[in-house]
Scaffold this motif. Structure first.
Motif, PDB file in Angstrom:
ATOM      1  N   TYR A 199       0.826  -1.211   0.000  1.00 60.21           N
ATOM      2  CA  TYR A 199       0.000   0.000   0.000  1.00 60.21           C
ATOM      3  C   TYR A 199       0.858   1.258   0.000  1.00 60.21           C
ATOM      4  CZ  TYR A 199      -4.194  -2.690   1.145  1.00 60.21           C
ATOM      5  OH  TYR A 199      -5.249  -3.559   1.113  1.00 60.21           O
TER       6      TYR A 199
ATOM      7  N   ALA B 209      -3.579   3.286   0.585  1.00 58.93           N
ATOM      8  CA  ALA B 209      -4.200   3.115  -0.728  1.00 58.93           C
ATOM      9  C   ALA B 209      -3.475   2.022  -1.485  1.00 58.93           C
ATOM     10  CB  ALA B 209      -4.145   4.412  -1.522  1.00 58.93           C
ATOM     11  N   ALA B 210      -4.230   1.196  -2.206  1.00 60.72           N
ATOM     12  CA  ALA B 210      -3.648   0.064  -2.951  1.00 60.72           C
ATOM     13  C   ALA B 210      -3.162   0.501  -4.326  1.00 60.72           C
ATOM     14  CB  ALA B 210      -4.681  -1.049  -3.058  1.00 60.72           C
TER      15      ALA B 210
ATOM     16  N   TYR C 258      -8.041   6.366  -1.147  1.00 55.83           N
ATOM     17  CA  TYR C 258      -7.528   5.662   0.032  1.00 55.83           C
ATOM     18  C   TYR C 258      -8.618   4.800   0.661  1.00 55.83           C
ATOM     19  CZ  TYR C 258      -3.333   8.428  -0.406  1.00 55.83           C
ATOM     20  OH  TYR C 258      -2.174   8.971  -0.870  1.00 55.83           O
ATOM     21  N   ASP C 259      -8.217   3.572   0.990  1.00 55.40           N
ATOM     22  CA  ASP C 259      -9.180   2.586   1.484  1.00 55.40           C
ATOM     23  C   ASP C 259      -9.280   2.545   3.009  1.00 55.40           C
ATOM     24  OD1 ASP C 259      -7.579   0.815  -1.021  1.00 55.40           O
ATOM     25  OD2 ASP C 259      -9.689   1.368  -1.166  1.00 55.40           O
ATOM     26  N   TYR C 260      -8.175   2.824   3.665  1.00 56.12           N
ATOM     27  CA  TYR C 260      -8.132   2.681   5.120  1.00 56.12           C
ATOM     28  C   TYR C 260      -7.568   3.948   5.743  1.00 56.12           C
ATOM     29  CZ  TYR C 260      -8.560  -2.179   3.688  1.00 56.12           C
ATOM     30  OH  TYR C 260      -8.975  -3.348   3.103  1.00 56.12           O
ATOM     31  N   TRP C 261      -8.142   4.325   6.884  1.00 58.73           N
ATOM     32  CA  TRP C 261      -7.778   5.560   7.569  1.00 58.73           C
ATOM     33  C   TRP C 261      -7.544   5.316   9.045  1.00 58.73           C
ATOM     34  CZ3 TRP C 261      -7.422  10.394   5.172  1.00 58.73           C
ATOM     35  CH2 TRP C 261      -7.811  10.433   3.823  1.00 58.73           C
TER      36      TRP C 261
END
Length: 127
Positions: free
Chosen positions: A32, A99-100, A114-117
């Motif tokens: 990521y 983000a991947a 972005y997928d995770y925070w």
């Protein structure tokens, strides 16, 4: 389970320094890109930096270029944001996110990429 945890925020005088940490779990930096963002009261979330193993450089936004530096500790699976010469306008909640994608693919997209925070950490620059 993917998780990001920020720490290191606080109150600092103008011209001072802080180092934020973003501890990652459930994934590695090989998979990521890690972005730092900030959001001041009443303002939109803005990108600060992006780093990934697929990029040849770290990306910085213009307001922080030359003052902020990202570093990575792969053994600790932690990304750091060293903030020097802090200004009152740097006051915000700072977030790290994953983000991947490589950074060069998402610099224009910003937060939606972005997928995770993480939960955020408050930075206040004031005398």
């Amino acid at each position: 389970q993917v998780q990001l945890v920020e720490s290191g925020g606080g109150l600092v005088q103008p011209g001072g320094s802080l180092r934020l940490s973003c501890a990652l779990s459930g994934f590695t930096l090989d998979d990521y890109a890690i972005g730092w963002f900030r959001q001041a009261p009443g303002k939109e979330r803005e990108g600060v930096s992006c780093t990934s193993s697929s990029d040849s450089r770290v990306y910085y936004s213009d307001p922080v270029k030359g003052r902020f530096t990202v570093s990575v500790d792969n053994a600790q699976n932690t990304v750091y944001l060293q903030m020097n010469s802090l200004k009152p306008e740097d006051t915000a909640v700072y977030y790290c996110a994953a983000a991947a994608y490589a950074c060069y693919m998402i610099t224009e997209t910003g937060p939606p990429a972005y997928d995770y925070w993480g939960q955020g950490t408050q930075v206040t620059v004031s005398s």
